[in-house]
Write an enzyme that holds these catalytic residues in place. Structure first.
Site, PDB file in Angstrom:
ATOM      1  N   ASP A 248      16.911 -34.490  -5.820  1.00 38.98           N
ATOM      2  CA  ASP A 248      17.566 -33.395  -6.538  1.00 38.98           C
ATOM      3  C   ASP A 248      16.711 -32.131  -6.377  1.00 38.98           C
ATOM      4  O   ASP A 248      15.512 -32.217  -6.104  1.00 38.98           O
ATOM      5  CB  ASP A 248      17.686 -33.797  -8.010  1.00 38.98           C
ATOM      6  CG  ASP A 248      18.075 -32.628  -8.875  1.00 38.98           C
ATOM      7  OD1 ASP A 248      19.097 -31.996  -8.574  1.00 38.98           O
ATOM      8  OD2 ASP A 248      17.323 -32.319  -9.834  1.00 38.98           O
ATOM      9  N   ASP A 250      16.849 -28.498  -8.461  1.00 36.65           N
ATOM     10  CA  ASP A 250      16.353 -27.753  -9.632  1.00 36.65           C
ATOM     11  C   ASP A 250      15.785 -28.708 -10.691  1.00 36.65           C
ATOM     12  O   ASP A 250      16.457 -29.630 -11.131  1.00 36.65           O
ATOM     13  CB  ASP A 250      17.485 -26.911 -10.234  1.00 36.65           C
ATOM     14  CG  ASP A 250      18.045 -25.935  -9.197  1.00 36.65           C
ATOM     15  OD1 ASP A 250      17.284 -25.512  -8.310  1.00 36.65           O
ATOM     16  OD2 ASP A 250      19.261 -25.623  -9.274  1.00 36.65           O
ATOM     17  N   CYS A 329      26.697 -28.941  -3.445  1.00 27.11           N
ATOM     18  CA  CYS A 329      28.093 -28.864  -3.881  1.00 27.11           C
ATOM     19  C   CYS A 329      28.311 -27.509  -4.530  1.00 27.11           C
ATOM     20  O   CYS A 329      27.644 -27.180  -5.508  1.00 27.11           O
ATOM     21  CB  CYS A 329      28.393 -29.972  -4.886  1.00 27.11           C
ATOM     22  SG  CYS A 329      29.931 -29.645  -5.783  1.00 27.11           S
ATOM     23  N   ASP A 377      15.841 -35.265 -12.127  1.00 30.57           N
ATOM     24  CA  ASP A 377      15.363 -35.041 -13.498  1.00 30.57           C
ATOM     25  C   ASP A 377      16.458 -35.210 -14.543  1.00 30.57           C
ATOM     26  O   ASP A 377      16.199 -35.026 -15.722  1.00 30.57           O
ATOM     27  CB  ASP A 377      14.754 -33.633 -13.618  1.00 30.57           C
ATOM     28  CG  ASP A 377      15.805 -32.543 -13.513  1.00 30.57           C
ATOM     29  OD1 ASP A 377      16.639 -32.630 -12.578  1.00 30.57           O
ATOM     30  OD2 ASP A 377      15.831 -31.629 -14.353  1.00 30.57           O
TER      31      ASP A 377
HETATM   32 ZN   LIG Z   1      31.740 -30.373  -4.665  1.00 30.34          ZN
END
Ligand SMILES: [Zn+2]
Length: 427
Positions: A248, A250, A329, A377
């Protein structure tokens, strides 16, 4: 192309053998190359030889001992990286061909690359990948369709963020190439020929994490020897299932400032580059998967997010680390914000905990979920991992799992990205 002088390898060759005969893990570089070519059913090979080249001919002969048919082209005077091609049209016979340089060790599914090359109707396809020293490498600029738009030369100062994508030195070229190379003088494949084709949109970059490394210095020979002896070189061939650590962004790689979309705000955690470097040195791929609803909210554009990722890659690259790929995304399902971009305000399969991004990466790099992990996280990251059949690691940075959206069972919990990676790689 086995005619180079190999000055940087003098400590190994002592100018008694040509560079392609330098032994790596007990076998000359050129024999590793021929082995991979033969495994891809490429059995008609022309070796361009020069300095000390007769020693290659003495050693390999007609190639029958290696299961291939060899012929030789001897350069009386050095013709650069492409000059010999002008003399090889009777060998190439107008058919697309593979070009490799004599100091690279690789184990690549070339048939897969050839399928890409044909699909793009490319005149030239370059094998490209991120490397651990983008700051002193030529950078290949790709568009979304993998068409090469330009090359940033390594000797020009870069006062901007850039992608980490480098030409590895393995090519598939159109059979017409021979006719376009001038005769009677040295020619440079990249600077003269490839660069000239770029404006015609005929050059593509085939991005693959398979092993390919220039073994042209004693230090690199050591690295390649290690990778061969541990099985990393063969394991990375995309014919084999790959293992990956999905990460991931952020709150895991960088400080999470909440709906962050300004490039100045991107600051990597101090341990992030070391964590990536550990993964890069292991048999795992490192792939970033991040939800960026800021695009759907209209707070920034996909180009802004791409620029943020360039900054991330530049900062990682400065410390010798890289991500094998980055997926994001841009969507968000909830409508009703004044500045929103309706194009992206849709339900989608890629927004985590959907597994669209993971599936895309699994297809692109032949990744086996059961060998792979996700580190994040939030409970959304963990739920994504469970949905995709990955093992999961929650880190106590960013939201530290306090978002409370899901209640998944984790495999491990760790202080941060680096300690999580150490736990995963340590078994
Ligand atoms: Zn998406």
């Amino acid at each position: 192309m086995a005619g180079g002088k190999g000055k940087r390898l003098h400590a190994v060759t002592r100018d008694e053998i040509p560079k392609p005969l330098a032994p790596v893990n007990g076998t000359p570089i050129i024999e590793w190359q021929i082995k991979c070519l033969r495994e891809n059913d490429i059995t008609e090979i022309c070796i361009v030889i020069g300095h000390l080249g007769e020693k290659i001919r003495e050693k390999l002969g007609d190639g029958s001992a290696l299961g291939v048919k060899l012929r030789y082209f001897h350069e009386e005077t050095p013709l650069g990286t492409a000059g010999a091609l002008a003399y090889l049209s009777d060998f190439i016979k107008g058919e697309d061909f593979t070009l490799v340089y004599g100091d690279c060790v690789f184990d690549v599914d070339i048939k897969r690359m050839a399928t890409f090359h044909k699909g793009k109707e490319a005149h030239a396809t370059l094998f490209v990948h991120p490397n651990s020293h983008p700051y002193d490498s030529d950078i290949v600029l790709l568009d979304k369709d993998a068409c090469i738009k330009g090359i940033l030369p390594k000797n020009e100062p870069r006062n901007f963020w850039y992608d980490n994508m480098v030409n590895a030195g393995l090519y598939i070229l159109s059979g017409n190439t021979c006719n376009d190379i001038p005769t009677g003088r040295p020619a440079d494949l990249e600077k003269e020929y490839i660069t000239g084709l770029i404006p015609e949109q005929k050059v593509y970059g085939y991005h693959s994490p398979e092993y390919i490394k220039d073994a042209g210095t004693p230090e690199r020979i050591k690295e390649v020897t290690k990778a061969l002896s541990t099985g990393t070189v063969a394991a990375r061939n995309l014919k084999n299932k790959q293992k990956c650590i999905f990460i991931d962004r952020d709150g895991t790689i960088n400080h999470d400032t909440g709906l962050f979309c300004k490039i100045e705000e991107l600051s990597l955690f101090p341990f992030a580059a070391e964590a990536f470097k550990h993964i890069n040195d292991s048999g795992f791929l490192a792939i970033v998967v991040t939800n960026q609803p800021v695009i759907a909210r209209g707070l920034c554009t996909p180009e802004d997010v791409d620029e943020i990722h360039k900054k991330m890659k530049t900062l990682l690259g400065e410390k010798g680390a890289y991500a094998d790929a980055v997926y994001y995304c841009p969507h968000h399902p909830d409508k009703g914000y004044p500045e929103e971009n309706p194009m992206y305000k849709i339900p989608c399969k890629c927004r985590k905990p959907g597994i669209g991004m993971i599936e895309q990466a699994m297809n692109a790099f032949n990744i086996a979920p059961e060998l792979s992990w996700i580190i994040g996280d939030t409970t959304t990251d963990i739920q994504t991992g469970i949905n995709a059949g990955l093992k999961t690691a929650l880190v106590r940075t960013g939201e530290a799992g306090t978002d409370g959206k899901y209640n998944p069972v984790l495999d491990i919990e760790s202080a941060n990205l680096l300690t999580a990676v150490e736990q995963i790689l340590g078994g």
